[in-house]
Design an enzyme around this catalytic site. Sequence first.
Site, PDB file in Angstrom:
ATOM      1  N   GLU A  14      -2.745  11.463   1.645  1.00 49.93           N
ATOM      2  CA  GLU A  14      -4.015  11.394   2.372  1.00 49.93           C
ATOM      3  C   GLU A  14      -4.028  12.526   3.381  1.00 49.93           C
ATOM      4  OE1 GLU A  14      -4.808   7.952   4.806  1.00 49.93           O
ATOM      5  OE2 GLU A  14      -2.744   7.755   5.439  1.00 49.93           O
ATOM      6  N   GLU A  54       0.866  -1.182   0.000  1.00 48.63           N
ATOM      7  CA  GLU A  54       0.000   0.000   0.000  1.00 48.63           C
ATOM      8  C   GLU A  54       0.899   1.227   0.000  1.00 48.63           C
ATOM      9  OE1 GLU A  54      -3.202   0.402   2.917  1.00 48.63           O
ATOM     10  OE2 GLU A  54      -2.938   2.576   2.887  1.00 48.63           O
TER      11      GLU A  54
END
Length: 251
Positions: A147, A142
């Site tokens: 974010e 990932e």
Amino acid sequence: MRSNALLPLWPLAVAAVPNIKRQTVTETLIPTTSFTDFDTYWTQLYPWGTDHNGGARMSESQVAVADGILTITATPVEGEPPATNGGVEYPVNYLSGAIHASQTFAVAAGGGYDFSAEFLATTTYGTWPAFWLTAVSGWPPEIDMAEWKGSGDVSFNTFNTSSSVATHDVPYPDADEWHSIKVQLRDENGSSVRVKYFLDDVEQTTHYGNNYIGTALYLIINLQMEGSSGSPGPDYDVTYSVRNLEVLSYQ
Ligand SMILES: *[C@@H]1O[C@H](CO)[C@@H](O)[C@H](O)[C@H]1NC(C)=O
Ligand SMILES: *[C@@H]1O[C@H](CO)[C@@H](O)[C@H](O)[C@H]1NC(C)=O
């Protein structure tokens, strides 16, 4: 069938050509106009459906494209059943949106990709917009290319395991203005992938993903809510916009 006579080999001329190193081909996999040609490049929702690890349930109705700009709107709702992820229940307090690239991406030995886009991202407490890559099968890899977890920072993360994760948070100035993110993935040594993050064209950090070579990744854009950004989130609509997204392949 062609006669061999039409294919002279000129062995002396070939021998005279110097050894040319194999050139990396740059190919545009997703062009900056992709949102206006949505169905060619993008698919609605998360690859696994409508729910994940926060307080928003994704719905196609919350995703819009105008003037080449993708805008996802999170809207407070009542009466939705909870989401469940990894045995944890999340109360669903919003309808919002997620999309993923219809193609997947695997860094090949000797290869790599550039992912870039411009963002108008909310940093309000309880809002959790993201631009990220995650394993098609199993987990990790990932790579959180960006974010925003409601703190005023933007976070860059690369996971080796759930407990071995490289994280880098930097202050995110002027959230009501567009900012660019670019992330370069490159083969480091045939097993690890080197991940370099840029904010507004300024290099921020470099991470290494263990055994990322050859592993297929989804590209996801979503406006999740609450979860890692805290709760309660806002009791009004919030938006997340993306433009000029581009994916280049160097393999
Ligand atoms: C992840 O693995 C790579 C390759 O082994 C290593 O270079 C990197 O430091 C690791 N990252 C973390 C956070 O452990
Ligand atoms: C590959 O590179 C990473 C990051 O520099 C390093 O941690 C890892 O040990 C290397 N692996 C091999 C097989 O050389």
